[in-house]
Design an enzyme around this catalytic site. Structure first.
Site, short mmCIF file in Angstrom:
data_model
loop_
_atom_site.label_atom_id
_atom_site.label_comp_id
_atom_site.label_asym_id
_atom_site.label_seq_id
_atom_site.Cartn_x
_atom_site.Cartn_y
_atom_site.Cartn_z
N ARG A 48 50.72 93.26 -71.37
CA ARG A 48 50.85 93.12 -72.82
C ARG A 48 51.27 94.44 -73.46
O ARG A 48 52.08 94.47 -74.40
CB ARG A 48 49.55 92.62 -73.44
N LYS A 70 51.14 94.60 -80.36
CA LYS A 70 49.86 95.24 -80.68
C LYS A 70 50.14 96.69 -81.08
O LYS A 70 50.03 97.61 -80.29
CB LYS A 70 48.91 95.15 -79.49
N GLU A 109 43.92 84.74 -88.00
CA GLU A 109 42.91 85.39 -87.18
C GLU A 109 41.99 86.17 -88.12
O GLU A 109 42.12 86.07 -89.34
CB GLU A 109 43.57 86.33 -86.18
#
Length: 285
Positions: free
Chosen positions: A50, A149, A182
């Protein structure tokens, strides 16, 4: 504590970066938060993948291969003698000129911190937490893809401030269509009639590694799971609700916007999923 910065191991007091680092100046970089259980890095391969996917998405070249990064993380855990803990892996664009032009940064910086982390007091894992829905909307996926991210968490921080001002520990972020995305640092799940639901990842949520592990654990005990567009109504009328994240792990939610979820206490379904998740962790260490 031994912290890795660009090929050197230094103590906490000597862990410094340049004021010209574009990660500091502009939030230009990516990161991973990773758990250590029983001396084993949980889902190391998935976290490293990721990280590199995030870096590729923003045209950031990490100055080592994925295998070398995995080895470095294992070395960091060993150097810090951590059996259970947390890794913060940070890649910045590196030092450059003032101005946002990334071409002025010659080499990305790699930082590895191994430490402890506790987001919530222990009592909240048994009693649950109260959350609110923030007025701050989640960054739109057509502006910044939530699968990246990145180091720029101002969107999340603004929502976190709203939660704190309301006397809560967490806030739910809606996307621009008003669907649940979220929370500020966690994915959200809810249970209704024995089925486990979570917002679809294309609604503005990070595709969390703990999220995926919890889905795997739930399905492993025969629970049906669905990733689907989610509204506030779905959460308000749920039987149970909980949050997941690398740092938070699994924490029950008992109140949302002043509404009790279910009977206002952590439910049996949440407890079963948490037990299955802990069993999955033990199986992998």
């Amino acid at each position: 504590m031994q912290i890795y910065i660009d090929g050197n191991w230094v103590g906490k007091e000597d862990a410094k970066i340049s004021v010209f680092d574009h990660g500091l100046l502009y939030g230009d970089g990516v990161f991973e938060g990773i758990r250590i259980y029983g001396g084993t890095i949980f889902r190391l391969k998935e976290h490293v993948r990721r990280l590199y996917d995030s870096a590729r998405a923003i045209l950031l070249t990490i100055p080592m291969e994925e295998e070398e990064m995995a080895t470095l993380l294992c070395e960091a855990v060993a150097k810090n003698n951590k059996t259970d803990g947390y890794i913060r892996l940070v890649i910045t664009r590196g030092m450059g000129d003032l101005g946002i032009n990334p071409a002025t940064c010659s080499t990305a910086s790699v930082i590895v911190i191994v430490d402890d982390i506790s987001l919530y007091p222990e009592e909240h894992y048994t009693k649950g937490i109260k959350v609110i829905t923030a007025s701050t909307r989640r960054n739109s996926p057509d502006a910044v893809d939530p699968r990246i991210k990145s180091l720029n968490y101002l969107n999340n921080i603004m929502a976190k401030l709203e939660a704190q001002q309301a006397g809560c520990l967490e806030a739910i972020l809606l996307n621009r269509e008003g669907k649940v995305a979220e929370c500020t640092g966690d994915n959200i799940f809810y249970l209704r009639d024995g089925v486990l639901f979570t917002p679809a990842s294309d609604q503005g949520a990070l595709k969390g590694i703990t999220r995926d592990a919890v889905i795997e654990a739930a399905e492993g005990i025969g629970m049906e799971t669905r990733a689907t567009p989610t509204t506030q109504y779905d959460l308000y009328t749920a039987d149970e609700c909980f949050l997941t994240g690398t740092a938070a792990e699994m924490i029950p939610v008992t109140t949302i916007d002043g509404r009790s979820i279910g009977d206002g206490t952590p439910g049996l379904g949440t407890a079963k999923v948490r037990e299955a998740f802990q069993a999955l962790i033990q199986k992998e260490i």
